[in-house]
Design a protein around this motif. Structure first.
Motif, short mmCIF file in Angstrom:
data_model
loop_
_atom_site.label_atom_id
_atom_site.label_comp_id
_atom_site.label_asym_id
_atom_site.label_seq_id
_atom_site.Cartn_x
_atom_site.Cartn_y
_atom_site.Cartn_z
N LEU A 198 14.54 58.29 51.61
CA LEU A 198 15.46 57.76 52.64
C LEU A 198 16.89 58.23 52.41
O LEU A 198 17.60 58.62 53.34
CB LEU A 198 15.41 56.23 52.64
CG LEU A 198 14.52 55.55 53.67
CD1 LEU A 198 14.38 54.06 53.36
CD2 LEU A 198 15.05 55.76 55.08
N LYS A 218 10.45 51.61 57.45
CA LYS A 218 11.83 52.02 57.72
C LYS A 218 11.98 53.53 57.59
O LYS A 218 12.68 54.18 58.39
CB LYS A 218 12.79 51.31 56.77
CG LYS A 218 14.25 51.66 57.01
CD LYS A 218 15.18 50.93 56.05
CE LYS A 218 16.64 51.32 56.30
NZ LYS A 218 17.55 50.66 55.34
N GLU A 261 13.28 55.97 60.53
CA GLU A 261 14.48 56.79 60.36
C GLU A 261 14.17 58.27 60.54
O GLU A 261 14.96 59.02 61.12
CB GLU A 261 15.12 56.53 58.99
CG GLU A 261 15.75 55.17 58.86
CD GLU A 261 16.85 54.94 59.89
OE1 GLU A 261 17.71 55.82 60.04
OE2 GLU A 261 16.84 53.88 60.55
N LYS A 281 13.83 59.04 64.20
CA LYS A 281 15.14 59.10 64.84
C LYS A 281 15.80 60.46 64.62
O LYS A 281 16.57 60.93 65.47
CB LYS A 281 16.06 58.00 64.29
CG LYS A 281 15.69 56.59 64.72
CD LYS A 281 16.62 55.57 64.05
CE LYS A 281 16.23 54.14 64.39
NZ LYS A 281 17.09 53.15 63.68
N LYS A 282 15.52 61.05 63.48
CA LYS A 282 16.14 62.33 63.14
C LYS A 282 15.25 63.53 63.51
O LYS A 282 15.53 64.66 63.11
CB LYS A 282 16.45 62.36 61.64
CG LYS A 282 17.48 61.32 61.20
CD LYS A 282 17.70 61.35 59.69
CE LYS A 282 18.68 60.28 59.25
NZ LYS A 282 20.04 60.48 59.79
#
Length: 584
Positions: free
Chosen positions: A178, A226, A230, A233-234
Motif C-alpha cells: 500500500l 483496502k 486503492e 482507483k489507480k
C-alpha cells in the motif's frame, strides 16, 4: 514435393474461428518446397445446376523455420459452414490435398474436403480485453516492503540484513505494498501479480494451510480489501496465486486423513491407496512430503476449491488467478473452475503455470493465458547465453509463433524472470546491455509483459532462494539508470499500442554472423520497425523494406526524419536498438 511434410488438421492452430465470423486456416509444408498454395472452399449445401459451388483464394507464407513453411489465409465461411481443401504447386507438379489424402486434380467431391461444420461465436477464444494493455509487476510479499512491524513473526530479520535462505523471513506485508503504490504508478504498472498470500508455514506460502485466510504475517482481510480498492482507483488490477495442485501438510483435511486414516471423511481428498494410507504414503508435489497432492477429481475437493476461487472475487473483487502447477491438475477441473469464476466476474483473468507447449489448456475452455516460459527460454538462450545466433533465434521464434492461434499470443503472460529463476541480470552474466535488449523484445512483442519486483532497479540473485532478495528502497543503492530505462520503455508501450497487441508481428531479417535482428509491428495505418544489434561491434544495418518518401519517427530518441531513398541504414552501437515508427 515432399508429401511427408505437408500437414493440416481442423481445429487447434490449423483452423480456428475468430470473433469477426472469419476462420483462419494454416497449412504446413517443407521449407521452400512449394511455389504456391490455393485454398478451395464452399458451403456443403450450396449447389447451382446440380453442381457444388466453391471458390478459391491464394494463401501466403506467414513465416518459416528451418524445416517448414507456414501458409495462412483468413476467410469468411459461406452460411457459417465450410468445406475446404488445398491445391499445391511445385514447379510443374500439382497436387490436391484433402482430408482423404492427395490426388492429381481439383475435384468437387466435397465429402473428401476438410470440414469446419459451423461457425459458433462461443467457440472463438475469449479472454479479458483489458489484459492486452496491462503491464504486470510480480511481488513476492515477504520481500517487497515491510509496512508495519506489528504483524512480524518472532523470527523476522531486519530488512535486507542477510542473504535470503529457504526459511528466512523479512517481514514484507500488504501495508508495505500500500505504501509503495505511488512508486508502482510512477513506474507505469497496471497489474500486480502476488505470489501466495494465504495462511501457510513457509515464507513462500505455496504450502497452503487455509485457503480462506490471509497469512497473519501479511496482514488481514481489511487491509487486503483496502489494497484492492486503492489499486483499482489507480488503474491497477490484482491477480492472486492459487495452489490447487497441492496443499500444505498442516491443511486440516490432510491432518485428519493422516490421523484417522481410512476412517477419515477426507481420505479421498488426496492420492492415497489402501496400503499407502496405512503407511503414510501419498502423492506430492515433486517429492515434497510437506506438499500433499490434492485429488481434484473428488467432488468435495472440487467444490471446496471452486468456492475458494469465487470467494476472493466476490468478497474482494480481485481481477485474476495465477494457477500453480496447473499442468498437473486434471483438465475437467479447470473447465468447471473457469465456468464457476467467470459466472461471478466475466472478465477475471486465468493464468496457468505451464512451462511447456500449453495448447491443450488454451483452447478457450480452461485458461486465458499461461506463463510463457518457452519464450523466456528463447530470449535467455539468444540474448543472455549466446547459445544460438540470430538466425537460429529466428527459426525457433517462427516455429513458436505457429504453435498457437494468434489471439492466444496476445494474452500470454510474458516473463523473463520470476521467483523460480535466477534474476535476469544474473542470467545475462551481469551485462546490463543484454538485459536491456531482452526487455526491449519483451515490451515490443505480443502478449502481456511482467516485471519481477526489483528487476527494474538491477536487483541481483541466483536461483531460489537468491532470486528472492529484499527489495532495495534506498535510491543510492538502486540502479537509477535502469529504472529510468524501464519507465521509458513502459511509457512507449502504453503510448503506442502498435508496440503491444495492435500490430501484426513479422520477422524481417536475422543475420547469423553479425547477430543483428529486425522485426516489424504493423497496422493499417502504422509500421513500427525494431532493429537490434546483439553484438559487441558497432554495426550499420540495412533495413529490408522500402520506406522511400516516408516520414520516420525514432521513438527512443524522439527524432523525426524523412527517408529519401528506397533503402535506409541504421547505425547501432554494440548491444543497441532502435524503434522506428513509419508513417503509412
Amino acid at each position: 514435393m515432399l508429401k511427408e511434410s505437408i500437414y493440416h488438421r481442423p481445429k487447434n492452430q490449423f483452423a480456428y474461428s475468430c470473433h469477426d465470423e472469419t476462420v483462419q486456416i494454416m497449412l504446413r509444408t517443407k521449407h521452400l518446397d512449394l511455389n504456391s498454395v490455393t485454398l478451395f472452399y464452399g458451403d456443403p449445401f450450396q449447389f447451382v445446376d446440380n453442381r457444388w459451388v466453391k471458390t478459391s483464394v491464394s494463401m501466403k507464407v506467414s513465416g518459416h523455420d528451418e524445416l517448414f513453411d507456414y501458409w495462412l489465409v483468413r476467410i469468411k465461411p459461406p452460411q457459417k459452414r465450410l468445406r475446404y481443401a488445398f491445391e499445391l504447386i511445385h514447379n510443374e507438379e500439382k497436387l490436391f490435398f484433402t482430408e482423404k489424402g492427395f490426388c492429381d486434380f481439383v475435384h468437387d467431391d466435397f465429402s473428401a474436403y476438410f470440414c469446419f461444420p459451423f461457425y459458433h461465436k462461443s467457440d472463438s477464444f475469449t479472454a479479458p480485453t483489458w489484459v492486452k494493455e496491462t503491464v504486470w509487476y510480480q511481488i513476492f510479499p515477504d520481500r517487497f516492503s515491510n509496512g508495519t512491524t506489528t504483524n512480524d513473526p518472532a523470527t523476522t530479520l531486519p530488512w535486507n540484513s542477510t542473504e535470503p535462505t529457504v526459511t528466512t523471513i523479512f517481514g514484507g506485508d500488504l501495508k508495505g505494498v500500500l505504501k509503495k503504490l505511488d512508486y508502482l504508478v510512477d513506474l507505469g504498472i497496471t497489474g500486480i501479480y502476488f505470489t501466495p498470500i494465504f495462511k501457510a508455514n513457509s515464507n513462500h506460502k505455496y504450502d497452503t494451510i487455509d485457503y480462506f485466510e490471509i497469512d497473519p504475517q501479511f496482514g488481514d482481510k481489511q487491509t487486503f480489501k483496502k489494497l484492492v480498492e486503492e489499486c483499482h482507483k489507480k488503474g491497477i488490477r490484482i491477480m492472486l496465486d492459487a495452489v490447487f495442485n497441492h496443499c500444505g501438510k498442516n491443511f486440516l483435511p490432510f491432518q485428519d486423513a493422516i490421523l484417522n486414516r481410512n476412517a477419515s471423511p477426507y481420505k479421498d481428498w488426496f492420492h492415497f491407496t489402501e496400503n499407502q494410507i496405512k503407511e503414510h504414503h501419498y502423492e506430492t508435489f515433486s517429492f515434497e512430503k510437506s506438499m500433499p497432492k490434492l485429488n481434484t477429481t473428488n467432488p468435495e475437493v472440487k467444490q471446496y476449491l471452486i468456492d475458494v476461487g469465487q470467494y476472493w472475487i466476490k468478497e474482494f473483487n480481485i481481477d485474476g488467478w495465477r494457477l500453480d502447477v496447473a499442468n498437473e491438475v486434471d483438465h475437467q477441473f479447470w473447465r468447471e473452475f473457469r465456468q464457476a469464476v467467470k459466472s461471478v466476474k466475466k472478465d477475471v483473468f486465468l493464468v496457468g503455470e505451464v512451462w511447456h507447449d500449453a495448447l491443450p489448456w488454451l483452447e478457450g475452455e480452461q485458461f486465458d493465458s499461461v506463463m510463457n516460459y518457452p519464450l523466456t527460454n528463447m530470449l535467455h538462450r539468444f540474448f543472455a547465453y549466446d547459445e544460438i545466433n540470430a538466425k537460429q533465434f529466428e527459426y525457433e521464434l517462427q516455429s513458436y509463433m505457429h504453435q498457437y492461434p494468434k489471439p492466444q499470443y496476445e494474452m500470454l503472460f510474458n516473463i523473463v524472470g520470476s521467483h523460480d529463476t535466477p534474476r535476469i541480470i544474473n542470467i545475462a552474466q551481469m551485462n546490463k546491455k543484454r538485459v536491456k535488449l531482452i526487455k526491449v523484445f519483451q515490451f515490443s512483442f505480443l502478449g502481456t509483459p511482467s516485471i519481477y519486483y526489483g528487476d527494474e532497479i538491477g536487483l541481483t540473485g541466483d536461483q531460489d532462494p537468491g532470486c528472492r532478495k529484499c527489495m532495495v528502497w534506498e535510491e543510492d543503492n538502486q540502479d537509477q539508470e535502469m529504472l529510468t530505462f524501464m519507465k521509458k520503455l513502459i511509457h512507449l508501450r502504453k503510448k503506442y499500442p502498435i508496440m503491444a497487441n495492435e500490430g501484426d508481428f513479422k520477422l524481417l531479417a536475422a543475420d547469423a554472423n553479425k547477430n543483428h535482428l529486425c522485426y516489424s509491428r504493423e497496422t493499417k495505418n502504422q509500421l513500427l520497425l525494431v532493429v537490434m544489434n546483439k553484438s559487441a561491434e558497432k554495426q550499420s544495418i540495412s533495413l529490408p523494406i522500402d520506406i522511400k518518401n516516408k516520414t520516420i519517427l525514432d521513438l527512443w530518441k524522439s527524432e523525426e526524419f524523412a527517408a529519401n531513398s528506397s533503402s535506409i541504414d541504421v547505425t547501432l552501437e554494440p548491444y543497441d536498438f532502435s524503434f522506428l515508427l513509419v508513417r503509412q
